[in-house]
Design an enzyme around this catalytic site. Structure first.
Site, mmCIF file in Angstrom:
data_model
loop_
_atom_site.group_PDB
_atom_site.id
_atom_site.type_symbol
_atom_site.label_atom_id
_atom_site.label_comp_id
_atom_site.label_asym_id
_atom_site.label_seq_id
_atom_site.Cartn_x
_atom_site.Cartn_y
_atom_site.Cartn_z
ATOM 1 N N LYS A 1 68.053 23.020 36.020
ATOM 2 C CA LYS A 1 67.516 21.837 35.087
ATOM 3 C C LYS A 1 68.861 20.612 35.673
ATOM 4 O O LYS A 1 69.873 20.769 35.383
ATOM 5 C CB LYS A 1 67.059 22.745 34.171
ATOM 6 N N ARG B 1 66.588 33.290 33.444
ATOM 7 C CA ARG B 1 65.937 33.144 34.575
ATOM 8 C C ARG B 1 66.339 31.745 35.744
ATOM 9 O O ARG B 1 66.924 30.761 35.215
ATOM 10 C CB ARG B 1 64.425 32.173 34.055
HETATM 11 N N1 HH2 Z 1 60.891 26.947 33.730
HETATM 12 C C1 HH2 Z 1 60.428 26.410 34.459
HETATM 13 C C2 HH2 Z 1 58.869 27.417 34.702
HETATM 14 N N2 HH2 Z 1 59.438 28.112 34.103
HETATM 15 N N3 HH2 Z 1 59.256 29.654 32.467
HETATM 16 C C3 HH2 Z 1 59.891 29.987 31.455
HETATM 17 N N4 HH2 Z 1 59.706 30.624 30.676
HETATM 18 N N5 HH2 Z 1 61.158 29.335 30.922
HETATM 19 C C4 HH2 Z 1 61.773 28.473 31.588
HETATM 20 O O1 HH2 Z 1 62.947 27.547 31.372
HETATM 21 C C5 HH2 Z 1 60.436 27.676 32.773
HETATM 22 C C6 HH2 Z 1 59.750 28.190 33.283
HETATM 23 C C7 HH2 Z 1 60.672 25.153 35.124
HETATM 24 O O2 HH2 Z 1 61.747 25.629 36.475
HETATM 25 P P1 HH2 Z 1 61.326 25.876 37.997
HETATM 26 O O3 HH2 Z 1 60.020 27.377 38.346
HETATM 27 O O4 HH2 Z 1 62.795 26.480 38.668
HETATM 28 O O5 HH2 Z 1 60.637 24.744 38.157
HETATM 29 P P2 HH2 Z 1 58.810 24.420 38.184
HETATM 30 O O6 HH2 Z 1 57.998 24.589 37.210
HETATM 31 O O7 HH2 Z 1 58.429 23.063 38.839
HETATM 32 O O8 HH2 Z 1 58.302 25.635 39.649
#
Ligand code: HH2
Length: 275
Positions: free
Chosen positions: A218, A254
């Site tokens: 992040k 995660r």
């Molecule tokens: N962060 C993201 C997405 N889903 N779910 C939980 N429970 N906690 C988190 O911190 C979280 C999440 C964002 O990260 P990422 O999946 O890499 O990106 P994107 O939402 O753009 O797919």
């Protein structure tokens, strides 16, 4: 399936992230091909991920939502490709229709970044199917959430929110032992808010449910390491923050870089056991 989060994912457990989206902040576009995504899921399992979180909609700051139809179009080939392989899957969705289909294809957890606030039918789907559920804190919505987020006391406000959503989910029929809680790092938070939340994770753990954290790649990690522009944080900084979160009581991590986190958390776990 009727197991608690603690049985499914003992502390510490690593949750790999596979996004089948064209616009995810951290891995955008690279995993659009479903064959590649299936291979990445299997690779993460070999690297030690206890579960893999599969997402078909980006929630990065500034992103717009997609329809359930489009989310399923992206996810179904991956769910079908992984089904029967023994790898545990979580589905990162806020939509009941998407969750229902993923659970039919064997997913064992629903990860809802809206904490059951977006789709009134999602709690029922989780309750009926007996799977686990992650409830996450978010201030505002992805499109606007990073526009000047403010709190009087971020730790106590996030903890109060999660306590309320936990009670809501239990009232809706999801047993408490199947729920984990997530402070939502980067979801309507400045770098300072994120750091205060990591430092104050003990308050969230004291709600009595396993805490899931997602710091991996992040952008606040880039700010910490002195990069004012990058949208993606460094792996080393993410691993350091994951270990600090573990020390403060987090259970589930995660992450995109599975091997690095598995090794670092194994070291932290061994240290904790010996101390
Ligand atoms: N962060 C993201 C997405 N889903 N779910 C939980 N429970 N906690 C988190 O911190 C979280 C999440 C964002 O990260 P990422 O999946 O890499 O990106 P994107 O939402 O753009 O797919």
């Amino acid at each position: 399936m009727a197991v608690s989060v603690e049985e499914l994912l003992p502390r510490p457990s690593v949750m790999g992230v596979v996004n089948v989206t064209p616009d995810s902040f951290s891995d955008g576009g690279r995993q659009l091909d479903s064959g590649d995504a299936v291979a990445r899921v299997q690779e993460m399992a070999r690297e030690g991920a206890a579960i893999v979180d599969l997402g078909g909609e980006s929630t990065r700051p500034g992103s717009d939502g997609v329809s359930a139809h489009e989310e399923l179009r992206r996810l179904l080939p991956v769910l079908e490709g992984v089904a029967g392989s023994g790898v545990l899957l979580s589905i990162d969705t806020s939509k009941a229709e998407v969750a229902r289909r993923a659970l039919e294809l064997g997913a064992v957890m629903v990860n809802d970044v809206t904490a059951l606030r977006a789709d009134a039918d999602l709690a029922g789907v989780v309750a009926e199917t007996g799977v686990c559920l992650c409830l996450m804190h978010m201030l505002g919505e992805p499109r606007t959430m990073q526009e000047d987020p403010r709190y009087d006391d971020v730790v106590s406000e996030v903890a109060a929110f999660l306590e309320e959503r936990l009670a809501f989910a239990v009232r809706a029929g999801v047993p408490e032992e199947r729920i984990c809680l997530d402070p939502g790092i980067g979801f309507g938070k400045t770098t300072q808010h994120n750091l205060e939340l990591i430092a104050g994770l003990g308050t969230i753990a004291s709600l009595g449910r396993p805490v899931l954290v997602g710091c991996s790649r992040k952008r606040f990690l880039a700010r910490i390491t002195g990069d004012a522009e990058s949208l993606v944080g460094s792996v080393a900084a993410g691993v350091a923050v994951a270990v600090l979160a573990y020390e403060r009581g987090a259970s589930i991590f995660r992450v995109h870089d599975v091997r690095e986190h598995v090794e670092a958390l194994a070291a932290a776990h061994a240290f904790e056991a010996a101390a």
